[in-house]
Write a protein that holds these residues in place. Structure first.
Motif, PDB file in Angstrom:
ATOM      1  N   ASP A 115      10.813   4.880  -0.637  1.00 24.45           N
ATOM      2  CA  ASP A 115      11.419   5.363   0.714  1.00 24.45           C
ATOM      3  C   ASP A 115      11.834   7.162   1.041  1.00 24.45           C
ATOM      4  OD1 ASP A 115      13.062   3.595   2.467  1.00 24.45           O
ATOM      5  OD2 ASP A 115      14.731   5.298   1.338  1.00 24.45           O
ATOM      6  N   ALA A 116      11.605   8.025  -0.181  1.00 22.18           N
ATOM      7  CA  ALA A 116      12.354   8.670   0.019  1.00 22.18           C
ATOM      8  C   ALA A 116      10.993   9.211   0.751  1.00 22.18           C
ATOM      9  CB  ALA A 116      12.156  10.019  -1.173  1.00 22.18           C
ATOM     10  N   VAL A 133       5.001  -0.901   1.427  1.00 21.71           N
ATOM     11  CA  VAL A 133       3.485  -0.822   2.366  1.00 21.71           C
ATOM     12  C   VAL A 133       2.932   0.802   1.140  1.00 21.71           C
ATOM     13  CG1 VAL A 133       1.518   0.192   4.102  1.00 21.71           C
ATOM     14  CG2 VAL A 133       3.910  -2.303   3.925  1.00 21.71           C
ATOM     15  N   LEU A 134       3.790   2.001   1.431  1.00 18.91           N
ATOM     16  CA  LEU A 134       2.913   3.058   1.366  1.00 18.91           C
ATOM     17  C   LEU A 134       2.978   2.595  -0.276  1.00 18.91           C
ATOM     18  CD1 LEU A 134       2.414   5.804   1.502  1.00 18.91           C
ATOM     19  CD2 LEU A 134       4.390   6.077   0.634  1.00 18.91           C
ATOM     20  N   LYS A 135       3.555   2.032  -1.051  1.00 19.60           N
ATOM     21  CA  LYS A 135       3.863   2.331  -2.457  1.00 19.60           C
ATOM     22  C   LYS A 135       2.280   0.712  -2.952  1.00 19.60           C
ATOM     23  CE  LYS A 135       5.987   0.558  -6.362  1.00 19.60           C
ATOM     24  NZ  LYS A 135       7.552  -0.851  -7.273  1.00 19.60           N
ATOM     25  N   GLU A 136       2.022   0.074  -2.214  1.00 18.22           N
ATOM     26  CA  GLU A 136       0.833  -1.038  -2.505  1.00 18.22           C
ATOM     27  C   GLU A 136      -0.346  -0.201  -1.898  1.00 18.22           C
ATOM     28  OE1 GLU A 136      -0.200  -5.376  -0.826  1.00 18.22           O
ATOM     29  OE2 GLU A 136       0.969  -4.184  -0.225  1.00 18.22           O
ATOM     30  N   ASP A 149      -3.833   9.595   7.301  1.00 16.05           N
ATOM     31  CA  ASP A 149      -5.363   9.572   8.012  1.00 16.05           C
ATOM     32  C   ASP A 149      -4.470   8.317   9.896  1.00 16.05           C
ATOM     33  OD1 ASP A 149      -7.088  10.655   9.553  1.00 16.05           O
ATOM     34  OD2 ASP A 149      -8.091   9.164   8.403  1.00 16.05           O
ATOM     35  N   GLU A 150      -4.602   6.913   8.445  1.00 13.20           N
ATOM     36  CA  GLU A 150      -4.618   5.864   8.458  1.00 13.20           C
ATOM     37  C   GLU A 150      -3.217   5.051   8.867  1.00 13.20           C
ATOM     38  OE1 GLU A 150      -5.590   3.587   5.182  1.00 13.20           O
ATOM     39  OE2 GLU A 150      -7.944   4.284   5.185  1.00 13.20           O
ATOM     40  N   ASN A 151      -2.646   5.888   9.088  1.00 10.76           N
ATOM     41  CA  ASN A 151      -1.082   5.427   9.187  1.00 10.76           C
ATOM     42  C   ASN A 151       0.069   6.744  10.207  1.00 10.76           C
ATOM     43  OD1 ASN A 151      -0.667   3.262   7.604  1.00 10.76           O
ATOM     44  ND2 ASN A 151      -1.583   4.264   6.278  1.00 10.76           N
TER      45      ASN A 151
END
Length: 229
Positions: free
Chosen positions: A32-33, A49-52, A83-85
């Protein structure tokens, strides 16, 4: 500890040997941070999503590697995610480096240098020394610097540099090569027998658990105290 005259160099593990650390890379708060920080760098990605994404990319790298003990390069994973986000044009490579450090700081729960290890390093300050660590240079080298440990070492090898990690004996072979010292003249010191004791011994090096190194420092202190009485 064998006679110092027989030892011409030392190799140290890093974490749980020199640095006392606790991190939590599984916590939602960590991602989250990082997610909130990335918003201000032009990257929009939900913490979950970042974690996954981080875990999936790391898993893919490990599973597709030909190495027996593969290692990731964390900044390259975050470079790909950024790059993807991205929402606008970014320098993904540089942002991957910055994000790695934010990720580390967000996951950090405790960090410090073991005072006994600092005393041991000071005692053998004149001997050539190398760190051989299963670590990520992008943030591990900075941790060594701000904890006052970096100054004691002539060479540092991180697993992220080479794409594989201990117990692969090649980590220690690299250290011996750059130190220019014969295996039997080097002492390996660490906390994990499977990584820091057995592999160097296979190469003919001497090895010691970090707790035994601390005990030597404590015994020396006691002798000095008794001598003063």
């Amino acid at each position: 500890m064998p006679e110092v005259s027989l030892i011409k160099g030392m190799i140290f593990d890093c974490y749980s040997t020199l640095i006392d650390i606790q991190t939590d890379e599984s916590s939602f708060d960590t991602y989250d941070a990082v997610s909130k920080w990335l918003q201000y760098r032009g990257v929009k990605i939900d913490p979950s999503v970042l974690k996954e994404e981080y875990r999936n990319k790391a898993k893919y790298i490990v599973e597709s590697s030909a190495e027996s003990h593969p290692e990731i390069k964390v900044e390259e994973i975050f470079e790909s995610i950024c790059d993807e986000n991205s929402m606008w044009e970014i320098d993904a490579k540089e942002l991957g480096i910055e994000t790695s450090r934010v990720f580390r700081s967000s996951s950090l729960r405790r960090i410090g240098a073991y005072p006994q290890s600092l005393m041991f390093l000071e005692k053998y300050r004149d001997l050539p020394k190398c760190i051989v660590s299963n670590g990520q240079r992008v943030f591990s080298e900075l941790e060594l610097r701000f904890l006052g440990l970096h100054q004691y070492f002539d060479f540092i090898i991180f697993s992220s540099d080479v794409g594989y990690k201990k117990p692969d004996t090649r980590m220690f072979e690299r250290a011996l090569e750059i130190m220019g010292i014969e295996a039997h003249e080097v002492m390996s010191i660490g906390d994990t027998p499977e990584n820091d004791i057995f592999p160097p011994q296979e190469l003919g090096m001497q090895a010691m658990h970090i707790h035994d190194a601390w005990k030597e420092v404590e015994d020396t202190e006691k002798k000095d105290e008794n001598a003063e009485k």
